[in-house]
Design a protein around this motif. Sequence first.
Motif, PDB file in Angstrom:
ATOM      1  N   ILE A  38       0.875  -1.249   0.166  1.00 13.95           N
ATOM      2  CA  ILE A  38      -0.031  -0.002   0.166  1.00 13.95           C
ATOM      3  C   ILE A  38       0.914   1.367  -0.089  1.00 13.95           C
ATOM      4  CG2 ILE A  38      -1.711   1.204   1.160  1.00 13.95           C
ATOM      5  CD1 ILE A  38      -2.814  -1.415   2.321  1.00 13.95           C
ATOM      6  N   SER A  39       0.792   1.995  -1.004  1.00 16.50           N
ATOM      7  CA  SER A  39       1.828   3.107  -1.149  1.00 16.50           C
ATOM      8  C   SER A  39       1.025   4.449  -1.497  1.00 16.50           C
ATOM      9  CB  SER A  39       2.609   3.078  -2.406  1.00 16.50           C
ATOM     10  OG  SER A  39       1.686   2.884  -3.685  1.00 16.50           O
ATOM     11  N   ASP A  40       1.726   5.581  -0.919  1.00 21.04           N
ATOM     12  CA  ASP A  40       0.830   6.758  -1.036  1.00 21.04           C
ATOM     13  C   ASP A  40       0.784   7.404  -2.120  1.00 21.04           C
ATOM     14  OD1 ASP A  40       0.016   8.765   1.249  1.00 21.04           O
ATOM     15  OD2 ASP A  40       1.419  10.030  -0.149  1.00 21.04           O
ATOM     16  N   MET A  41      -0.433   7.840  -2.245  1.00 23.52           N
ATOM     17  CA  MET A  41      -0.684   8.885  -3.616  1.00 23.52           C
ATOM     18  C   MET A  41      -1.238  10.266  -3.163  1.00 23.52           C
ATOM     19  SD  MET A  41      -0.376   9.241  -6.666  1.00 23.52           S
ATOM     20  CE  MET A  41       0.501   7.809  -7.119  1.00 23.52           C
ATOM     21  N   ASN A  42      -0.889  10.983  -2.049  1.00 18.80           N
ATOM     22  CA  ASN A  42      -0.906  12.207  -1.930  1.00 18.80           C
ATOM     23  C   ASN A  42      -0.379  13.072  -2.393  1.00 18.80           C
ATOM     24  OD1 ASN A  42      -3.336  11.877   0.278  1.00 18.80           O
ATOM     25  ND2 ASN A  42      -1.722  10.760   1.394  1.00 18.80           N
ATOM     26  N   ARG A  43       0.510  12.497  -3.266  1.00 18.53           N
ATOM     27  CA  ARG A  43       1.324  13.753  -4.321  1.00 18.53           C
ATOM     28  C   ARG A  43       1.723  12.737  -5.547  1.00 18.53           C
ATOM     29  NH1 ARG A  43       3.732  10.632   0.050  1.00 18.53           N
ATOM     30  NH2 ARG A  43       6.262  10.901  -0.030  1.00 18.53           N
ATOM     31  N   PRO A  44       2.040  13.391  -6.560  1.00 15.85           N
ATOM     32  CA  PRO A  44       2.581  12.584  -7.686  1.00 15.85           C
ATOM     33  C   PRO A  44       3.777  11.824  -7.417  1.00 15.85           C
ATOM     34  CG  PRO A  44       1.793  14.842  -8.226  1.00 15.85           C
ATOM     35  CD  PRO A  44       1.769  14.796  -6.850  1.00 15.85           C
ATOM     36  N   LEU A  45       3.834  10.560  -7.804  1.00 16.53           N
ATOM     37  CA  LEU A  45       5.033   9.792  -7.556  1.00 16.53           C
ATOM     38  C   LEU A  45       6.220  10.323  -8.262  1.00 16.53           C
ATOM     39  CD1 LEU A  45       6.055   7.307  -6.226  1.00 16.53           C
ATOM     40  CD2 LEU A  45       5.134   5.810  -8.241  1.00 16.53           C
ATOM     41  N   ALA A  46       6.145  10.675  -9.665  1.00 18.40           N
ATOM     42  CA  ALA A  46       7.264  11.362 -10.494  1.00 18.40           C
ATOM     43  C   ALA A  46       6.870  12.867 -10.707  1.00 18.40           C
ATOM     44  CB  ALA A  46       7.202  10.760 -11.791  1.00 18.40           C
ATOM     45  N   PRO A  47       8.081  13.571 -10.819  1.00 18.21           N
ATOM     46  CA  PRO A  47       7.936  15.047 -11.142  1.00 18.21           C
ATOM     47  C   PRO A  47       7.295  15.500 -12.168  1.00 18.21           C
ATOM     48  CG  PRO A  47      10.043  14.416 -11.564  1.00 18.21           C
ATOM     49  CD  PRO A  47       9.436  13.202 -10.944  1.00 18.21           C
ATOM     50  N   SER A  48       6.607  14.711 -12.936  1.00 17.87           N
ATOM     51  CA  SER A  48       5.869  14.938 -13.987  1.00 17.87           C
ATOM     52  C   SER A  48       4.281  14.209 -14.310  1.00 17.87           C
ATOM     53  CB  SER A  48       6.516  14.373 -15.452  1.00 17.87           C
ATOM     54  OG  SER A  48       7.878  15.327 -15.406  1.00 17.87           O
ATOM     55  N   LEU A  49       3.305  14.812 -14.975  1.00 22.03           N
ATOM     56  CA  LEU A  49       2.399  14.014 -15.319  1.00 22.03           C
ATOM     57  C   LEU A  49       1.995  14.258 -16.559  1.00 22.03           C
ATOM     58  CD1 LEU A  49       1.880  15.284 -12.072  1.00 22.03           C
ATOM     59  CD2 LEU A  49      -0.601  15.012 -12.440  1.00 22.03           C
ATOM     60  N   GLY A  50       1.739  12.996 -17.445  1.00 23.97           N
ATOM     61  CA  GLY A  50       1.789  13.302 -18.864  1.00 23.97           C
ATOM     62  C   GLY A  50       2.575  12.178 -19.365  1.00 23.97           C
ATOM     63  N   ASN A  51       2.295  11.796 -20.784  1.00 24.03           N
ATOM     64  CA  ASN A  51       2.809  10.482 -21.199  1.00 24.03           C
ATOM     65  C   ASN A  51       4.063  10.726 -21.644  1.00 24.03           C
ATOM     66  OD1 ASN A  51       0.286   8.937 -21.166  1.00 24.03           O
ATOM     67  ND2 ASN A  51      -0.565  10.496 -22.686  1.00 24.03           N
ATOM     68  N   ALA A  52       4.733  11.647 -22.493  1.00 23.45           N
ATOM     69  CA  ALA A  52       6.106  11.869 -22.978  1.00 23.45           C
ATOM     70  C   ALA A  52       7.011  12.167 -21.727  1.00 23.45           C
ATOM     71  CB  ALA A  52       6.285  12.662 -24.175  1.00 23.45           C
ATOM     72  N   LEU A  53       6.363  13.116 -21.008  1.00 24.72           N
ATOM     73  CA  LEU A  53       6.993  13.466 -19.769  1.00 24.72           C
ATOM     74  C   LEU A  53       7.278  12.867 -18.737  1.00 24.72           C
ATOM     75  CD1 LEU A  53       5.133  17.111 -19.378  1.00 24.72           C
ATOM     76  CD2 LEU A  53       7.349  16.718 -20.503  1.00 24.72           C
ATOM     77  N   GLU A  54       6.442  11.693 -18.706  1.00 23.06           N
ATOM     78  CA  GLU A  54       6.660  10.557 -17.420  1.00 23.06           C
ATOM     79  C   GLU A  54       7.493   9.602 -18.121  1.00 23.06           C
ATOM     80  OE1 GLU A  54       3.509   8.986 -15.180  1.00 23.06           O
ATOM     81  OE2 GLU A  54       2.069  10.509 -16.055  1.00 23.06           O
ATOM     82  N   ILE A  55       7.767   9.371 -19.505  1.00 26.03           N
ATOM     83  CA  ILE A  55       8.687   8.586 -19.887  1.00 26.03           C
ATOM     84  C   ILE A  55      10.156   9.143 -19.775  1.00 26.03           C
ATOM     85  CG2 ILE A  55       9.928   7.917 -22.558  1.00 26.03           C
ATOM     86  CD1 ILE A  55       7.464   6.072 -21.560  1.00 26.03           C
ATOM     87  N   ALA A  56      10.242  10.510 -19.941  1.00 27.68           N
ATOM     88  CA  ALA A  56      11.568  11.316 -19.633  1.00 27.68           C
ATOM     89  C   ALA A  56      11.874  11.015 -18.262  1.00 27.68           C
ATOM     90  CB  ALA A  56      11.144  12.786 -19.837  1.00 27.68           C
ATOM     91  N   ASP A  57      10.915  11.088 -17.256  1.00 28.81           N
ATOM     92  CA  ASP A  57      11.234  10.819 -15.918  1.00 28.81           C
ATOM     93  C   ASP A  57      11.857   9.341 -15.627  1.00 28.81           C
ATOM     94  OD1 ASP A  57      10.481  13.363 -15.161  1.00 28.81           O
ATOM     95  OD2 ASP A  57       8.590  12.579 -14.524  1.00 28.81           O
ATOM     96  N   CYS A  58      11.340   8.436 -16.287  1.00 29.20           N
ATOM     97  CA  CYS A  58      11.810   7.060 -16.410  1.00 29.20           C
ATOM     98  C   CYS A  58      13.100   6.881 -16.951  1.00 29.20           C
ATOM     99  CB  CYS A  58      10.657   6.097 -17.137  1.00 29.20           C
ATOM    100  SG  CYS A  58       9.110   5.922 -16.292  1.00 29.20           S
ATOM    101  N   MET A  59      13.304   7.524 -17.973  1.00 29.47           N
ATOM    102  CA  MET A  59      14.522   7.487 -18.541  1.00 29.47           C
ATOM    103  C   MET A  59      15.445   8.087 -17.766  1.00 29.47           C
ATOM    104  SD  MET A  59      14.001   5.643 -20.889  1.00 29.47           S
ATOM    105  CE  MET A  59      15.966   5.617 -21.555  1.00 29.47           C
ATOM    106  N   GLY A  60      15.225   9.493 -16.925  1.00 30.65           N
ATOM    107  CA  GLY A  60      16.079   9.939 -15.918  1.00 30.65           C
ATOM    108  C   GLY A  60      16.585   8.887 -14.989  1.00 30.65           C
ATOM    109  N   VAL A  61      15.628   7.987 -14.518  1.00 32.06           N
ATOM    110  CA  VAL A  61      15.807   7.133 -13.393  1.00 32.06           C
ATOM    111  C   VAL A  61      16.770   5.823 -14.113  1.00 32.06           C
ATOM    112  CG1 VAL A  61      14.893   5.337 -11.956  1.00 32.06           C
ATOM    113  CG2 VAL A  61      13.815   7.699 -11.917  1.00 32.06           C
ATOM    114  N   LEU A  62      16.201   5.524 -15.166  1.00 31.17           N
ATOM    115  CA  LEU A  62      17.169   4.469 -15.988  1.00 31.17           C
ATOM    116  C   LEU A  62      18.476   4.696 -16.356  1.00 31.17           C
ATOM    117  CD1 LEU A  62      14.120   2.745 -18.037  1.00 31.17           C
ATOM    118  CD2 LEU A  62      15.421   1.829 -15.994  1.00 31.17           C
ATOM    119  N   THR A  63      18.923   5.947 -16.646  1.00 34.22           N
ATOM    120  CA  THR A  63      20.050   6.256 -16.735  1.00 34.22           C
ATOM    121  C   THR A  63      20.951   6.829 -15.866  1.00 34.22           C
ATOM    122  OG1 THR A  63      19.263   8.467 -17.542  1.00 34.22           O
ATOM    123  CG2 THR A  63      19.594   6.758 -19.291  1.00 34.22           C
ATOM    124  N   GLY A  64      20.304   6.879 -14.445  1.00 35.19           N
ATOM    125  CA  GLY A  64      20.891   7.149 -13.243  1.00 35.19           C
ATOM    126  C   GLY A  64      21.274   8.547 -13.095  1.00 35.19           C
TER     127      GLY A  64
END
Length: 434
Positions: A235-261
Amino acid sequence: MDARAIIAHLRRGEDPSREELAWFAQGLADGRVSDAQAGAFAMGVCLRGLGEEARVALTLAMRDSGDTMSWSCDGPVLDKHSTGGVGDCVSIVLAPALAACGAYVPMISGRGLGHTGGTLDKMEAIPGLRTSVSEAEFKTVVHEAGCAIVSASGEIAPADKRLYAIRDVTATVESLDLITASILSKKLAAGLEGLVLDVKVGTGAFMKSADEARALAQSLVGTANLAGCPTSAVISDMNRPLAPSLGNALEIADCMGVLTGETGGPLLDLTAALGGVLLANAGLAGGVDAGADAIGKAIADGRAAERFGRMVALMGGPVQFVENWRRFLPEATVIREVAAPEIGFVTAMDGEALGLAVVELGGGRQVESDVVDPSVGFSDVVTLGQKVVKGQPLLRIHAAREEAARKAEQAVLAAITLGQEAPVVPPLVHERIG
């Protein structure tokens, strides 16, 4: 078998038998059960509920109403499911990280629902990538990349597809039994050997209270385990967005930021927490903490990014996406900041309102036929508890038109509350179940 008799059982508060539920699910799939009978069944379950044995029987019957998959892999076949939130793109980071740790991840995902974003819509922000693939293509990607994120075929749990459409127009979506059977019938049809459920709670989740989230988590975990799939929930908290972005390409960018360190934060933390549970349960790690460490190492040393790039290429995306992801992702024509109107702490964030604002920008669907604009949304979103000064950006709006950006700005100012005292920020992970 007779649909009327099964509905009569429900009306009297009696659980239909396993055989009756199997017949009814097949009738949903092949049309022998009418829309009126399906609606009456859904209302009966919603009002009277099902016992544990009947809930398991309904889940398995809906799973068996269509095709089920089997795998011959040299590692465990694992998956994760989220009940939905905003800025929640964990699946896109977790799937390749699990693959890098020796698991195989055939992830059947969904599109945006209500205010929550959809994993498939996010993946399709990558140019050329196809999430609708044949079973043979699906298996090829999983075997060669270790993971695949795809849409369900029409042959996977057709009874659920029919019943869900009926529930949507009969005000029976909220039934705990029907939610459980709907989620798990599709996951179990994928032939999984282990599953972790990310049950969200908070303003950006469907479940707003801890009691609601816990009840759903317990129903899902209990049903899945009795159905033969080792399952736990976080059970995880969703009182704030998990990533710093909301939106499809923007969230992919956040994922790539994590995956590339390049970045970390809550997105990385929850990915490791969920992955740790899966690896421990599957015997690929000596415990949950060791599993979380293994996920972190797979991301830090680039193995997860390599798996993701391999998956993207096999699904029709750019071959060099991981190396040049900024060049490939679409960008909005209008980008503007929303300034804080005063000094203060971010004391509350209405995640549902922020998610709906992204839908209004074109980042989701208001009707099924809407075409999603992958470039729009919000980036650089402030975090809960952060202190801001007057004029400091609360976030950046990415829009197709100035008028849409102005409208979104008003929604943002209404959704983010500033106060003079720092709030108590809930933990990212509330509890684990199972």
